[in-house]
Scaffold this motif. Structure first.
Motif, PDB file in Angstrom:
ATOM      1  N   PRO A 127       0.820  -1.210   0.000  1.00 34.82           N
ATOM      2  CA  PRO A 127       0.000   0.000   0.000  1.00 34.82           C
ATOM      3  C   PRO A 127       0.858   1.266   0.000  1.00 34.82           C
ATOM      4  CG  PRO A 127       0.147  -0.818   2.233  1.00 34.82           C
ATOM      5  CD  PRO A 127       0.988  -1.735   1.370  1.00 34.82           C
ATOM      6  N   HIS A 128       2.115   1.164   0.459  1.00 34.47           N
ATOM      7  CA  HIS A 128       3.047   2.294   0.379  1.00 34.47           C
ATOM      8  C   HIS A 128       4.437   1.740   0.677  1.00 34.47           C
ATOM      9  CE1 HIS A 128       3.071   2.193   4.730  1.00 34.47           C
ATOM     10  NE2 HIS A 128       1.767   2.334   4.750  1.00 34.47           N
ATOM     11  N   ALA A 129       5.451   2.587   0.458  1.00 33.80           N
ATOM     12  CA  ALA A 129       6.824   2.144   0.725  1.00 33.80           C
ATOM     13  C   ALA A 129       6.986   1.794   2.207  1.00 33.80           C
ATOM     14  CB  ALA A 129       7.791   3.254   0.330  1.00 33.80           C
ATOM     15  N   VAL A 130       8.006   0.993   2.509  1.00 32.50           N
ATOM     16  CA  VAL A 130       8.350   0.729   3.913  1.00 32.50           C
ATOM     17  C   VAL A 130       9.281   1.862   4.344  1.00 32.50           C
ATOM     18  CG1 VAL A 130       9.496  -0.822   5.533  1.00 32.50           C
ATOM     19  CG2 VAL A 130       8.183  -1.775   3.596  1.00 32.50           C
ATOM     20  N   TYR A 131       8.798   2.696   5.236  1.00 27.27           N
ATOM     21  CA  TYR A 131       9.593   3.840   5.657  1.00 27.27           C
ATOM     22  C   TYR A 131      10.687   3.396   6.628  1.00 27.27           C
ATOM     23  CZ  TYR A 131       5.833   6.135   3.272  1.00 27.27           C
ATOM     24  OH  TYR A 131       4.939   6.489   2.303  1.00 27.27           O
ATOM     25  N   THR A 132      11.771   4.175   6.624  1.00 26.51           N
ATOM     26  CA  THR A 132      12.969   3.817   7.390  1.00 26.51           C
ATOM     27  C   THR A 132      12.690   3.739   8.885  1.00 26.51           C
ATOM     28  OG1 THR A 132      14.268   4.800   5.637  1.00 26.51           O
ATOM     29  CG2 THR A 132      15.364   4.558   7.775  1.00 26.51           C
ATOM     30  N   TYR A 133      11.758   4.568   9.347  1.00 26.66           N
ATOM     31  CA  TYR A 133      11.318   4.466  10.753  1.00 26.66           C
ATOM     32  C   TYR A 133       9.838   4.800  10.802  1.00 26.66           C
ATOM     33  CZ  TYR A 133      11.436   9.606  11.146  1.00 26.66           C
ATOM     34  OH  TYR A 133      11.208  10.947  10.982  1.00 26.66           O
ATOM     35  N   ASN A 134       9.229   4.485  11.926  1.00 25.42           N
ATOM     36  CA  ASN A 134       7.794   4.732  12.089  1.00 25.42           C
ATOM     37  C   ASN A 134       7.001   4.020  10.995  1.00 25.42           C
ATOM     38  OD1 ASN A 134       5.493   5.824  13.336  1.00 25.42           O
ATOM     39  ND2 ASN A 134       5.557   7.693  12.079  1.00 25.42           N
ATOM     40  N   GLY A 135       7.528   2.872  10.558  1.00 25.17           N
ATOM     41  CA  GLY A 135       6.831   2.051   9.579  1.00 25.17           C
ATOM     42  C   GLY A 135       6.876   0.597  10.013  1.00 25.17           C
ATOM     43  N   ARG A 136       6.356  -0.263   9.140  1.00 23.01           N
ATOM     44  CA  ARG A 136       6.447  -1.701   9.394  1.00 23.01           C
ATOM     45  C   ARG A 136       7.002  -2.369   8.153  1.00 23.01           C
ATOM     46  NH1 ARG A 136       4.041  -3.394  14.081  1.00 23.01           N
ATOM     47  NH2 ARG A 136       2.649  -1.840  14.984  1.00 23.01           N
ATOM     48  N   ASP A 137       7.915  -3.323   8.358  1.00 20.35           N
ATOM     49  CA  ASP A 137       8.475  -4.026   7.210  1.00 20.35           C
ATOM     50  C   ASP A 137       7.529  -5.143   6.769  1.00 20.35           C
ATOM     51  OD1 ASP A 137       8.867  -6.222   8.856  1.00 20.35           O
ATOM     52  OD2 ASP A 137      11.021  -5.849   9.139  1.00 20.35           O
ATOM     53  N   LYS A 138       7.953  -5.929   5.781  1.00 19.34           N
ATOM     54  CA  LYS A 138       7.040  -6.929   5.213  1.00 19.34           C
ATOM     55  C   LYS A 138       6.689  -8.038   6.209  1.00 19.34           C
ATOM     56  CE  LYS A 138       8.190  -5.920   0.447  1.00 19.34           C
ATOM     57  NZ  LYS A 138       9.155  -6.149  -0.640  1.00 19.34           N
ATOM     58  N   ASP A 139       7.502  -8.178   7.275  1.00 21.13           N
ATOM     59  CA  ASP A 139       7.167  -9.144   8.325  1.00 21.13           C
ATOM     60  C   ASP A 139       6.295  -8.522   9.412  1.00 21.13           C
ATOM     61  OD1 ASP A 139       8.625 -11.158   7.138  1.00 21.13           O
ATOM     62  OD2 ASP A 139      10.482 -10.617   8.192  1.00 21.13           O
ATOM     63  N   GLY A 140       5.960  -7.244   9.227  1.00 22.26           N
ATOM     64  CA  GLY A 140       5.135  -6.577  10.233  1.00 22.26           C
ATOM     65  C   GLY A 140       5.929  -5.996  11.379  1.00 22.26           C
ATOM     66  N   GLU A 141       7.258  -6.064  11.283  1.00 23.49           N
ATOM     67  CA  GLU A 141       8.088  -5.531  12.370  1.00 23.49           C
ATOM     68  C   GLU A 141       8.250  -4.020  12.219  1.00 23.49           C
ATOM     69  OE1 GLU A 141       8.973  -7.366  14.844  1.00 23.49           O
ATOM     70  OE2 GLU A 141       8.190  -9.190  13.903  1.00 23.49           O
ATOM     71  N   VAL A 142       8.263  -3.321  13.351  1.00 19.53           N
ATOM     72  CA  VAL A 142       8.435  -1.870  13.333  1.00 19.53           C
ATOM     73  C   VAL A 142       9.852  -1.526  12.859  1.00 19.53           C
ATOM     74  CG1 VAL A 142       8.521   0.188  14.792  1.00 19.53           C
ATOM     75  CG2 VAL A 142       6.720  -1.518  15.132  1.00 19.53           C
ATOM     76  N   THR A 143       9.943  -0.514  11.995  1.00 17.57           N
ATOM     77  CA  THR A 143      11.266  -0.090  11.516  1.00 17.57           C
ATOM     78  C   THR A 143      11.816   1.005  12.430  1.00 17.57           C
ATOM     79  OG1 THR A 143      10.175   1.481  10.035  1.00 17.57           O
ATOM     80  CG2 THR A 143      10.805  -0.647   9.103  1.00 17.57           C
ATOM     81  N   PHE A 144      13.142   0.990  12.593  1.00 17.93           N
ATOM     82  CA  PHE A 144      13.822   1.973  13.434  1.00 17.93           C
ATOM     83  C   PHE A 144      14.864   2.712  12.608  1.00 17.93           C
ATOM     84  CE2 PHE A 144      12.721  -1.279  16.800  1.00 17.93           C
ATOM     85  CZ  PHE A 144      11.779  -0.489  17.444  1.00 17.93           C
ATOM     86  N   GLY A 145      14.961   4.042  12.832  1.00 15.14           N
ATOM     87  CA  GLY A 145      15.801   4.892  11.990  1.00 15.14           C
ATOM     88  C   GLY A 145      17.216   5.098  12.477  1.00 15.14           C
ATOM     89  N   GLY A 146      17.787   6.213  12.046  1.00 13.58           N
ATOM     90  CA  GLY A 146      19.227   6.432  12.131  1.00 13.58           C
ATOM     91  C   GLY A 146      19.762   7.039  13.405  1.00 13.58           C
ATOM     92  N   TYR A 147      18.911   7.304  14.401  1.00 14.46           N
ATOM     93  CA  TYR A 147      19.451   7.751  15.688  1.00 14.46           C
ATOM     94  C   TYR A 147      19.918   6.479  16.402  1.00 14.46           C
ATOM     95  CZ  TYR A 147      16.545  12.110  15.183  1.00 14.46           C
ATOM     96  OH  TYR A 147      15.939  13.274  14.773  1.00 14.46           O
ATOM     97  N   SER A 148      20.851   5.783  15.770  1.00 15.30           N
ATOM     98  CA  SER A 148      21.294   4.480  16.268  1.00 15.30           C
ATOM     99  C   SER A 148      22.664   4.179  15.665  1.00 15.30           C
ATOM    100  CB  SER A 148      20.280   3.395  15.888  1.00 15.30           C
ATOM    101  OG  SER A 148      20.167   3.308  14.475  1.00 15.30           O
ATOM    102  N   THR A 149      23.299   3.146  16.138  1.00 14.16           N
ATOM    103  CA  THR A 149      24.686   2.905  15.720  1.00 14.16           C
ATOM    104  C   THR A 149      24.810   2.007  14.499  1.00 14.16           C
ATOM    105  OG1 THR A 149      24.828   1.121  17.343  1.00 14.16           O
ATOM    106  CG2 THR A 149      25.636   3.277  18.034  1.00 14.16           C
ATOM    107  N   SER A 150      23.752   1.288  14.132  1.00 11.87           N
ATOM    108  CA  SER A 150      23.844   0.433  12.946  1.00 11.87           C
ATOM    109  C   SER A 150      22.463   0.218  12.351  1.00 11.87           C
ATOM    110  CB  SER A 150      24.455  -0.927  13.302  1.00 11.87           C
ATOM    111  OG  SER A 150      23.548  -1.656  14.104  1.00 11.87           O
ATOM    112  N   VAL A 151      22.461  -0.206  11.081  1.00 10.03           N
ATOM    113  CA  VAL A 151      21.193  -0.494  10.416  1.00 10.03           C
ATOM    114  C   VAL A 151      21.432  -1.602   9.384  1.00 10.03           C
ATOM    115  CG1 VAL A 151      21.462   1.311   8.633  1.00 10.03           C
ATOM    116  CG2 VAL A 151      19.166   0.589   9.317  1.00 10.03           C
TER     117      VAL A 151
END
Ligand code: NAP
Ligand code: ZN
Ligand code: ZN
Length: 370
Positions: A127-151
Motif C-alpha cells: 500500500p506504500h513504501a516501507v519507511y525507514t522508521y515509524n513504519g512496518r516491514d514486510k514481516d510486520g516488524e516496526v522499523t527503526f531509523g538512524g538515531y542508532s549505531t547500525s542499520v
C-alpha cells in the motif's frame, strides 16, 4: 550516561543481530532518550551498515510528536543516514564491506506496482513504501531509523556515497536533498526559470542550492531577516522577507515555479498570487493542518498547486552523483546525540543553519561502544 534498555523488542522471525544502541521517543509527549533496539541479522540481500552521521529532519519532529497521526512508539527517528558497510549478505552484488553507504526515507517497497516498476518507489501504492522508521516491514516488524549505531537494509534501497564530499554534510542529501532535487527536475527548473523557494531551513537551503546549480533565477522567501545574507551566499539572486507585503507585491505574477518547504501552517494564497500564468506552486513542506486555497488566485492564472514526496532510489543516486560532481553538500551544525532535544527546540524557532547532523560517535561513547 548509562544506557537504559527501556524496551526489549519482541522476537522477530529472522535471527536477531546484536543489540543496537539508539535514541527514541517513547511517546509523543516525552523527550528523545537513550534506548536499545535489535536489528535483524543480515539476510542474503542485506547490507549491514555502521552509522556514522544522521541528519535531523523536521519530519522527525512531526512524527516523534505524532503531529501527523498514526505514529508508532517507541520510535527511533532518523532518515538521513550515512555510514560504512560492515558486512553484506551472500547475494549482495552492489556493496562490499568498507564501502560508504547511505539510507534515506525508504528501506523497501512492494517492487511490483506500477510506481515501483517505474523507479518511483516513494509512491508505491501497495500500500506504500516501507519507511525507514515509524513504519512496518514486510514481516510486520516496526522499523527503526538512524538515531542508532547500525542499520540493516536490503541492498536495493541503499545508496552509494562518494568519498569526494564531506561525509557528515552529505547525510542531509538523503532526505532534504532528494526532496528538493526531485520536484525541480520533474518541473524542468533551469536556465530561464524564475524559481521561488519558501522557507530557509534544511529543505529550503538545498532547494536554493539546486535551483542555483541548475541555472534558475532564485528568489528565496524567508520570515527571518537574519538569514538574508546567508541566502545570498548560498546562491539566491534575490531575497524577500515574506512578511513584508510591499516586497511580496513587487514579485506579483512573475514566478514560473515556487517550492514551498514551510513546516508550519501558513498562507499559501499570498504566494499563489506571485505565479505567472501556468505557474506551479509545489508543496514539499508538510504542516500538520490543511492549508486553505483561495481558488480565484489559481483560476485567474491557470496555475497549478502540486505536491512532491522525497524521490525514488534511482533519482536519489542521480542526485548524490550530481552533488559529488558539483561539490554540493548541506550546510550543517554537528551535534552530539545528547543535544537532540535542544536541536528540536531550536528548529521550531527557525534557528537552524541549516541542518543539524548527529555525530553518531557520541552515541557509541554514550553506550560504551567506542
Ligand atoms: P526546517 O529545517 O525546520 O525548516 C522549515 C523552515 O520553514 C524554517 O526554517 C522557516 O524558514 C520556515 N517556517 C517555519 N515555520 C514557519 C511559519 N509559521 N511561517 C512561515 N515560515 C515558516 O524543516 P525541514 O526539515 O526543512 O522540513 C520542512 C518541511 O518539509 C517539514 O514539514 C517536513 O516534514 C517536510 N518534509 C517533507 C518531505 C516530502 O517528502 N515532501 C520530506 C522531508 C521533509 P525561515 O526562517 O526562512 O522563514
Ligand atoms: Zn526527512
Ligand atoms: Zn510498489
Amino acid at each position: 550516561m548509562t544506557q537504559t534498555a527501556a524496551y526489549e523488542g519482541k522476537q522477530t522471525k529472522a535471527p536477531l543481530a546484536a543489540k543496537t544502541a539508539a535514541y527514541a521517543a517513547l511517546s509523543a509527549k516525552t523527550p528523545i532518550e537513550p534506548f536499545v533496539i535489535e536489528r535483524r541479522a543480515p539476510r542474503p540481500n542485506d547490507v549491514a551498515i555502521e552509522i556514522l552521521y544522521c541528519g535531523v529532519c523536521h519530519s522527525d519532529i512531526h512524527q516523534a510528536r505524532d503531529e501527523w497521526g498514526g505514529s508508532i512508539f517507541p520510535m527511533v527517528p532518523g532518515h538521513e543516514i550515512v555510514g560504512r558497510v560492515t558486512s553484506v549478505g551472500s547475494a549482495v552484488s552492489k556493496f562490499k564491506a568498507g564501502d560508504l553507504a547511505g539510507v534515506g526515507c525508504m528501506v523497501d517497497s512492494c517492487r511490483t506496482c506500477v510506481n515501483c516498476l517505474e523507479g518511483e518507489e516513494q509512491y508505491c501504492n501497495n500500500p506504500h513504501a516501507v519507511y525507514t522508521y515509524n513504519g512496518r516491514d514486510k514481516d510486520g516488524e516496526v522499523t527503526f531509523g538512524g538515531y542508532s549505531t547500525s542499520v540493516v537494509v536490503d541492498e536495493n534501497y541503499v545508496l552509494h556515497i562518494s568519498d569526494k564530499l564531506d561525509l557528515a554534510a552529505t547525510a542531509p542529501l538523503l532526505c532534504a536533498g532528494i526532496t528538493t532535487y526531485s520536484p525541480l527536475r520533474h518541473w524542468n527548473v533551469g536556465k530561464g526559470t524564475k524559481l521561488g523557494v519558501m522557507g530557509l531551513g534544511g529543505l529550503g537551503h538545498m532547494g536554493l542550492k539546486f535551483g542555483h546549480a541548475f541555472g534558475a533565477h532564485v528568489v528565496q522567501f524567508t520570515t527571518s531577516p537574519n538569514k538574508v545574507a546567508d541566502a545570498k551566499k548560498l546562491g539566491a539572486d534575490e531575497v524577500v522577507i515574506s512578511t513584508d507585503e510591499k516586497q511580496m507585491a513587487e514579485h506579483a505574477g512573475t514566478f514560473d515555479f515556487i517550492l514551498d518547504t514551510i513546516s508550519a501552517p501558513h498562507d499559501i494564497g499570498a504566494y499563489l498570487g506571485l505565479l505567472k500564468r501556468d505557474g506551479v506552486l509545489c508543496l514539499v513542506g508538510a504542516p500538520d493542518e490543511p492549508l486553505s486555497v483561495p481558488v480565484f488566485t489559481l483560476l485567474g492564472r491557470r496555475a497549478s498547486l502540486a505536491g512532491s514526496g522525497i524521490g525514488g532510489i534511482r533519482e536519489t543516486q542521480e542526485m548524490l552523483d550530481f552533488c559529488a560532481e558539483h561539490g554540493i553538500v548541506s550546510d550543517i551544525e554537528m551535534i552530539p546525540i545528547q543535544k537532540i532535544n535542544d536541536a528540536y527546540t531550536r528548529m521550531l524557532k527557525n534557528d537552524v543553519k541549516y541542518r543539524f547532523v548527529i555525530d553518531i560517535e557520541s552515541l557509541k561513547s554514550d553506550a560504551g561502544e567506542a
